[in-house]
Design a protein around this motif. Structure first.
Motif, PDB file in Angstrom:
ATOM      1  N   ALA A 223      64.182  -4.121 -65.788  1.00 41.94           N
ATOM      2  CA  ALA A 223      64.390  -3.865 -67.224  1.00 41.94           C
ATOM      3  C   ALA A 223      63.065  -3.962 -67.965  1.00 41.94           C
ATOM      4  CB  ALA A 223      65.403  -4.849 -67.796  1.00 41.94           C
ATOM      5  N   ALA A 224      62.259  -4.973 -67.605  1.00 39.31           N
ATOM      6  CA  ALA A 224      60.946  -5.133 -68.232  1.00 39.31           C
ATOM      7  C   ALA A 224      60.060  -3.928 -67.942  1.00 39.31           C
ATOM      8  CB  ALA A 224      60.282  -6.409 -67.728  1.00 39.31           C
ATOM      9  N   GLN A 225      60.143  -3.417 -66.731  1.00 41.48           N
ATOM     10  CA  GLN A 225      59.271  -2.303 -66.350  1.00 41.48           C
ATOM     11  C   GLN A 225      59.755  -0.967 -66.898  1.00 41.48           C
ATOM     12  OE1 GLN A 225      58.823  -2.504 -62.064  1.00 41.48           O
ATOM     13  NE2 GLN A 225      57.887  -4.532 -62.142  1.00 41.48           N
ATOM     14  N   TYR A 226      61.066  -0.811 -67.100  1.00 37.63           N
ATOM     15  CA  TYR A 226      61.614   0.467 -67.554  1.00 37.63           C
ATOM     16  C   TYR A 226      61.650   0.613 -69.070  1.00 37.63           C
ATOM     17  CZ  TYR A 226      63.058   2.443 -63.075  1.00 37.63           C
ATOM     18  OH  TYR A 226      63.063   3.008 -61.830  1.00 37.63           O
ATOM     19  N   ALA A 227      61.673  -0.485 -69.787  1.00 39.54           N
ATOM     20  CA  ALA A 227      61.748  -0.406 -71.253  1.00 39.54           C
ATOM     21  C   ALA A 227      60.459   0.172 -71.818  1.00 39.54           C
ATOM     22  CB  ALA A 227      61.991  -1.792 -71.841  1.00 39.54           C
ATOM     23  N   ARG A 228      60.588   0.894 -72.897  1.00 42.49           N
ATOM     24  CA  ARG A 228      59.373   1.411 -73.550  1.00 42.49           C
ATOM     25  C   ARG A 228      58.542   0.265 -74.088  1.00 42.49           C
ATOM     26  NH1 ARG A 228      58.698   5.932 -78.419  1.00 42.49           N
ATOM     27  NH2 ARG A 228      56.476   5.508 -78.764  1.00 42.49           N
ATOM     28  N   ILE A 229      59.208  -0.707 -74.716  1.00 43.48           N
ATOM     29  CA  ILE A 229      58.517  -1.911 -75.183  1.00 43.48           C
ATOM     30  C   ILE A 229      59.157  -3.128 -74.531  1.00 43.48           C
ATOM     31  CG2 ILE A 229      58.103  -3.433 -77.156  1.00 43.48           C
ATOM     32  CD1 ILE A 229      57.639  -1.046 -78.879  1.00 43.48           C
ATOM     33  N   PHE A 230      58.321  -3.937 -73.921  1.00 40.44           N
ATOM     34  CA  PHE A 230      58.751  -5.188 -73.309  1.00 40.44           C
ATOM     35  C   PHE A 230      58.218  -6.327 -74.171  1.00 40.44           C
ATOM     36  CE2 PHE A 230      57.635  -8.375 -69.772  1.00 40.44           C
ATOM     37  CZ  PHE A 230      58.820  -9.070 -69.954  1.00 40.44           C
ATOM     38  N   SER A 231      59.101  -7.245 -74.580  1.00 46.78           N
ATOM     39  CA  SER A 231      58.688  -8.320 -75.480  1.00 46.78           C
ATOM     40  C   SER A 231      59.204  -9.672 -75.009  1.00 46.78           C
ATOM     41  CB  SER A 231      59.188  -8.042 -76.907  1.00 46.78           C
ATOM     42  OG  SER A 231      60.597  -8.046 -76.950  1.00 46.78           O
ATOM     43  N   THR A 232      58.527 -10.727 -75.483  1.00 49.75           N
ATOM     44  CA  THR A 232      58.956 -12.105 -75.237  1.00 49.75           C
ATOM     45  C   THR A 232      58.963 -12.830 -76.585  1.00 49.75           C
ATOM     46  OG1 THR A 232      56.731 -12.998 -74.923  1.00 49.75           O
ATOM     47  CG2 THR A 232      57.808 -12.048 -72.982  1.00 49.75           C
ATOM     48  N   VAL A 233      59.177 -14.160 -76.546  1.00 49.00           N
ATOM     49  CA  VAL A 233      59.285 -14.914 -77.798  1.00 49.00           C
ATOM     50  C   VAL A 233      58.115 -15.859 -78.040  1.00 49.00           C
ATOM     51  CG1 VAL A 233      61.804 -14.755 -77.800  1.00 49.00           C
ATOM     52  CG2 VAL A 233      60.696 -16.733 -76.729  1.00 49.00           C
ATOM     53  N   SER A 234      57.175 -15.949 -77.096  1.00 47.18           N
ATOM     54  CA  SER A 234      56.049 -16.860 -77.295  1.00 47.18           C
ATOM     55  C   SER A 234      54.892 -16.482 -76.384  1.00 47.18           C
ATOM     56  CB  SER A 234      56.466 -18.310 -77.022  1.00 47.18           C
ATOM     57  OG  SER A 234      56.780 -18.494 -75.648  1.00 47.18           O
ATOM     58  N   SER A 235      53.720 -17.004 -76.701  1.00 41.25           N
ATOM     59  CA  SER A 235      52.534 -16.742 -75.878  1.00 41.25           C
ATOM     60  C   SER A 235      52.654 -17.322 -74.472  1.00 41.25           C
ATOM     61  CB  SER A 235      51.285 -17.304 -76.573  1.00 41.25           C
ATOM     62  OG  SER A 235      51.012 -16.601 -77.761  1.00 41.25           O
ATOM     63  N   PRO A 236      53.128 -18.569 -74.298  1.00 41.73           N
ATOM     64  CA  PRO A 236      53.282 -19.082 -72.932  1.00 41.73           C
ATOM     65  C   PRO A 236      54.233 -18.222 -72.096  1.00 41.73           C
ATOM     66  CG  PRO A 236      53.411 -20.878 -74.517  1.00 41.73           C
ATOM     67  CD  PRO A 236      53.423 -19.610 -75.314  1.00 41.73           C
ATOM     68  N   LEU A 237      55.300 -17.746 -72.713  1.00 37.51           N
ATOM     69  CA  LEU A 237      56.251 -16.921 -71.977  1.00 37.51           C
ATOM     70  C   LEU A 237      55.646 -15.562 -71.639  1.00 37.51           C
ATOM     71  CD1 LEU A 237      59.035 -16.531 -70.763  1.00 37.51           C
ATOM     72  CD2 LEU A 237      59.888 -15.882 -73.020  1.00 37.51           C
ATOM     73  N   GLU A 481      60.188 -24.817 -71.820  1.00 38.39           N
ATOM     74  CA  GLU A 481      60.879 -24.451 -73.066  1.00 38.39           C
ATOM     75  C   GLU A 481      60.137 -23.273 -73.686  1.00 38.39           C
ATOM     76  OE1 GLU A 481      63.920 -24.636 -74.695  1.00 38.39           O
ATOM     77  OE2 GLU A 481      63.688 -26.816 -74.724  1.00 38.39           O
ATOM     78  N   PRO A 482      60.521 -22.030 -73.324  1.00 37.19           N
ATOM     79  CA  PRO A 482      59.788 -20.860 -73.807  1.00 37.19           C
ATOM     80  C   PRO A 482      59.690 -20.755 -75.326  1.00 37.19           C
ATOM     81  CG  PRO A 482      61.188 -20.263 -71.974  1.00 37.19           C
ATOM     82  CD  PRO A 482      61.552 -21.674 -72.340  1.00 37.19           C
ATOM     83  N   TRP A 483      60.685 -21.293 -76.045  1.00 37.28           N
ATOM     84  CA  TRP A 483      60.536 -21.409 -77.498  1.00 37.28           C
ATOM     85  C   TRP A 483      60.737 -22.851 -77.917  1.00 37.28           C
ATOM     86  CZ3 TRP A 483      57.970 -19.662 -81.249  1.00 37.28           C
ATOM     87  CH2 TRP A 483      58.270 -20.049 -82.559  1.00 37.28           C
ATOM     88  N   THR A 502      53.985 -27.445 -73.791  1.00 39.57           N
ATOM     89  CA  THR A 502      54.560 -26.415 -72.912  1.00 39.57           C
ATOM     90  C   THR A 502      55.568 -25.543 -73.653  1.00 39.57           C
ATOM     91  OG1 THR A 502      56.370 -27.847 -72.153  1.00 39.57           O
ATOM     92  CG2 THR A 502      54.312 -27.920 -70.895  1.00 39.57           C
ATOM     93  N   THR A 503      55.891 -25.879 -74.879  1.00 35.30           N
ATOM     94  CA  THR A 503      56.896 -25.126 -75.626  1.00 35.30           C
ATOM     95  C   THR A 503      56.268 -24.008 -76.442  1.00 35.30           C
ATOM     96  OG1 THR A 503      56.833 -26.470 -77.647  1.00 35.30           O
ATOM     97  CG2 THR A 503      58.248 -27.253 -75.859  1.00 35.30           C
ATOM     98  N   GLY A 504      57.002 -22.917 -76.599  1.00 34.81           N
ATOM     99  CA  GLY A 504      56.530 -21.824 -77.436  1.00 34.81           C
ATOM    100  C   GLY A 504      56.382 -22.244 -78.879  1.00 34.81           C
ATOM    101  N   PHE A 505      57.271 -23.108 -79.353  1.00 33.66           N
ATOM    102  CA  PHE A 505      57.231 -23.588 -80.735  1.00 33.66           C
ATOM    103  C   PHE A 505      55.933 -24.335 -81.009  1.00 33.66           C
ATOM    104  CE2 PHE A 505      58.540 -27.332 -83.496  1.00 33.66           C
ATOM    105  CZ  PHE A 505      58.383 -26.658 -84.692  1.00 33.66           C
ATOM    106  N   ALA A 506      55.563 -25.265 -80.105  1.00 37.66           N
ATOM    107  CA  ALA A 506      54.318 -26.017 -80.292  1.00 37.66           C
ATOM    108  C   ALA A 506      53.111 -25.093 -80.225  1.00 37.66           C
ATOM    109  CB  ALA A 506      54.209 -27.112 -79.233  1.00 37.66           C
ATOM    110  N   ASP A 507      53.133 -24.136 -79.303  1.00 38.29           N
ATOM    111  CA  ASP A 507      52.041 -23.177 -79.184  1.00 38.29           C
ATOM    112  C   ASP A 507      51.875 -22.390 -80.492  1.00 38.29           C
ATOM    113  OD1 ASP A 507      50.194 -21.482 -77.244  1.00 38.29           O
ATOM    114  OD2 ASP A 507      51.424 -20.036 -78.342  1.00 38.29           O
ATOM    115  N   PHE A 508      52.999 -21.989 -81.086  1.00 43.93           N
ATOM    116  CA  PHE A 508      52.960 -21.250 -82.352  1.00 43.93           C
ATOM    117  C   PHE A 508      52.342 -22.109 -83.454  1.00 43.93           C
ATOM    118  CE2 PHE A 508      54.668 -19.874 -86.412  1.00 43.93           C
ATOM    119  CZ  PHE A 508      54.520 -18.495 -86.351  1.00 43.93           C
TER     120      PHE A 508
END
Length: 586
Positions: A223-237, A481-483, A502-508
């Motif tokens: 799915a990640a490879q076939y989608a036109r845009i592939f997105s996540t919710v944080s920089s670590p992820l 914890e990706p977010w 390690t959390t996306g929230f802290a990274d943000f």
């Protein structure tokens, strides 16, 4: 309407986990921007299908699409999702197709070599729904040929929609796939693998097979490879997804909060006092059958989340509490630590339930007597006499209360939990290993609450969001914890919060805000590259520091926690979605 934004997820009108919160809370902002061009798509689940969905008459605009879809034995419900903004959309009933689940599994094997021989119903249901949804979307796109259409899918559960049909071959259709956590990352982290430092040595497909998640991982990867845009919710992820799924994400869509759910800064103090007193009352009722309880000079803290002992840092929390219990002196505040983590239980603790009911009956009886007691107390004050309980209460009243208190029950051991956990409950095992037994002289006492909070649960009788406001500290020392919604919600309530890097929230926060050194409000523990033992020590030290804060410093930290959390309001973060959609729907 010259364009459509179609957002498909297993958690549209189907509350399963955190993605439901993401979709629900951003929906009004998307609806405001796109109006009726925005449509949501979710599963029709038997028994719960219409709890969050109001079926409406099908507009003529979609009649032909639905009729063509229903020729395949797929029933389609049109209506509105019962969340703010009331976005319109469709629930796809996949139940009649479940008998063909093996066919759909083979289809994914035949084209993508996705091995699903070790899967069960929790895999078969989502892919059958995804197959049914792909048929619906195929007819939708064919019917509205020439109009710009974006199909946005979330997680592997909806990801196979993009595999069953080649939507990207249609010139006016664009696809987006968002992962909120990789299947492999979650599995490795649960096993204690610190994969952030060993990416180069990990072979994702082999590891997925080793951990029995090859089918979900396969869907996610393609799915990640076939989608036109592939997105996540944080920089670590983003880094994790690039290594495990073979494609660098094109966009980061951080998760936000709707702050209308939370007390304003002006309301925070009132909410804290109100729910703090309810929590203290519960603590009193929980422990007083066994020893005298002092709650006025105490700190209440908590952890919450899914029962992922390693990923959520529940193990670190309990070990840190064990160390804190040994470090606090007699002059330190008492600490009451709650664990709001659902677990397998045999029953509620009926002794506790009985005592809670009894105490609340006593409290109601005193409420009934309030005016009379005030009159008696006033009498003493007017006549400058020393008030005595023997004068405040009549003999009959003393007998009445004595009978009530004589009914209080005791267990042989001081309880640790509100329920009777299963014999192999991992949290109970950790508590015993750390010698957290709720002994009378312990400075740290535990209340393990292995069920979801509710205003009618017969125990604390408070909803989760309200309960959070009553605590002094939320502790979330996550390993994976990706977010990180729990630390975000805690800080949004004006509660001092511990999280990890390690959390996306802290990274943000570290990338987009400036924190106070003196009163950080949100205490970010450096867990990357550290052993569990070192992390436990850091968390212990921070908790001890917070326990010893004076009232003014606690207030300053509360305000700073709230200020930082507001950087994650949806009204700010929704711009990340709009920027991505602008590329696809000019």
């Amino acid at each position: 309407m010259n364009r459509f934004l179609l957002e498909a997820s297993w958690e549209v009108a189907n509350k399963v986990g955190g993605i439901h919160t993401v979709l629900k809370e951003k929906a009004p902002f998307i609806k405001e921007k796109f109006g009726d061009e925005y449509l949501v798509i979710g599963p029709y689940v038997k028994d719960t299908g219409f709890q969050e969905f109001n079926a409406l008459q099908l507009p003529p605009l979609f009649k032909e699409v639905v009729e063509e879809t229903e020729k395949f034995g797929i029933h389609v419900f049109y209506g509105e999702w019962l969340v703010e903004g009331r976005p319109r959309g469709f629930l796809i009933d996949f139940n009649e197709l479940m008998m063909k689940a093996n066919m759909f599994k083979y289809e994914l094997w035949d084209v993508f070599k996705i091995d699903s021989t070790r899967t069960g119903r929790d895999y078969e249901e989502p892919i059958t729904w995804a197959k049914a949804t792909s048929i619906f979307l195929k007819h939708f796109c064919q019917h509205f040929t020439g109009r710009k259409i974006v199909i946005h899918t979330h997680e592997w559960l909806a990801g196979s929609i993009l595999l069953f049909e080649k939507f990207n071959t249609l010139p006016s259709v664009s696809t987006v796939f968002t992962t909120h956590a990789t299947v492999l990352g979650r599995s490795l982290a649960s096993a204690g693998v610190n994969f952030w430092e060993t990416f180069s040595s990990i072979k994702p497909d082999e590891e997925a097979k080793r951990y029995g998640v090859e089918a979900r991982h396969g869907i996610e990867k393609y799915a990640a490879q076939y989608a036109r845009i592939f997105s996540t919710v944080s920089s670590p992820l983003t880094i994790e997804a690039h290594h495990f799924l073979g494609r660098k994400p094109d966009a980061i869509l951080p998760n936000g909060l709707d702050f209308k759910r939370f007390p304003t800064v002006e309301e925070m103090a009132h909410a804290h006092r109100k729910y703090r007193e309810s929590i203290r009352e519960f603590i009193l009722f929980f422990f007083s059958p066994y020893f005298r309880v002092e709650t006025s000079n105490s700190i209440q803290l908590f952890i919450s989340g899914r029962p992922e002992i390693k990923n959520k840092g529940i193990d670190v929390y309990i070990k840190a509490l064990g160390r804190l219990n040994k470090k606090l002196g007699k002059d330190d505040k008492n600490v009451y630590a709650f664990i709001f983590v659902p677990g397998e239980t045999r029953d509620i603790d009926h002794t506790l339930a009985h005592n809670l009911s009894l105490y609340r009956n006593i409290e109601e009886r005193i409420d009934e007597m309030t005016n009379e007691l005030k009159s008696r107390l006033l009498h003493y004050l007017v006549h400058k006499k020393q008030a005595r309980t023997g004068g405040l209460f009549t003999k009959d009243e003393f007998v009445e209360f004595a009978k009530m208190f004589s009914s209080i029950r005791h267990e042989s051991d001081i309880p640790l939990s509100t329920h009777i956990p299963s014999p192999n409950d991992p949290i109970m095992k950790l508590l015993r290993l750390e010698n957290l037994t709720n002994a009378k002289d312990d400075k740290v006492k535990i209340i393990y609450y292995p069920s979801y909070l509710s205003s009618t649960d017969g125990l604390l009788n408070i909803n989760y969001e309200d309960a959070v406001s009553g605590f002094h500290l939320g502790v979330f020392p996550s390993f994976y914890e990706p977010w990180g919604y729990t630390p975000l919600e805690s800080s949004a309530s004006g509660v001092l919060t511990i999280t990890t890097d390690t959390t996306g929230f802290a990274d943000f926060l570290q990338k987009h805000t400036k924190q106070s050194n003196k009163n950080p409000g949100i205490f970010i523990i450096g867990r990357k590259g550290r052993t569990d033992t070192a992390t436990v020590q850091l968390v212990t030290d921070v908790m001890q520091k917070i326990v010893r804060l004076n009232k003014q410093d606690r207030v300053e930290n509360k305000l700073e926690a709230r200020r930082l959390a507001q950087s994650c309001e949806w009204k700010k973060l929704i711009s990340y979605y709009f920027e991505m959609y602008k590329k696809l729907l000019p």
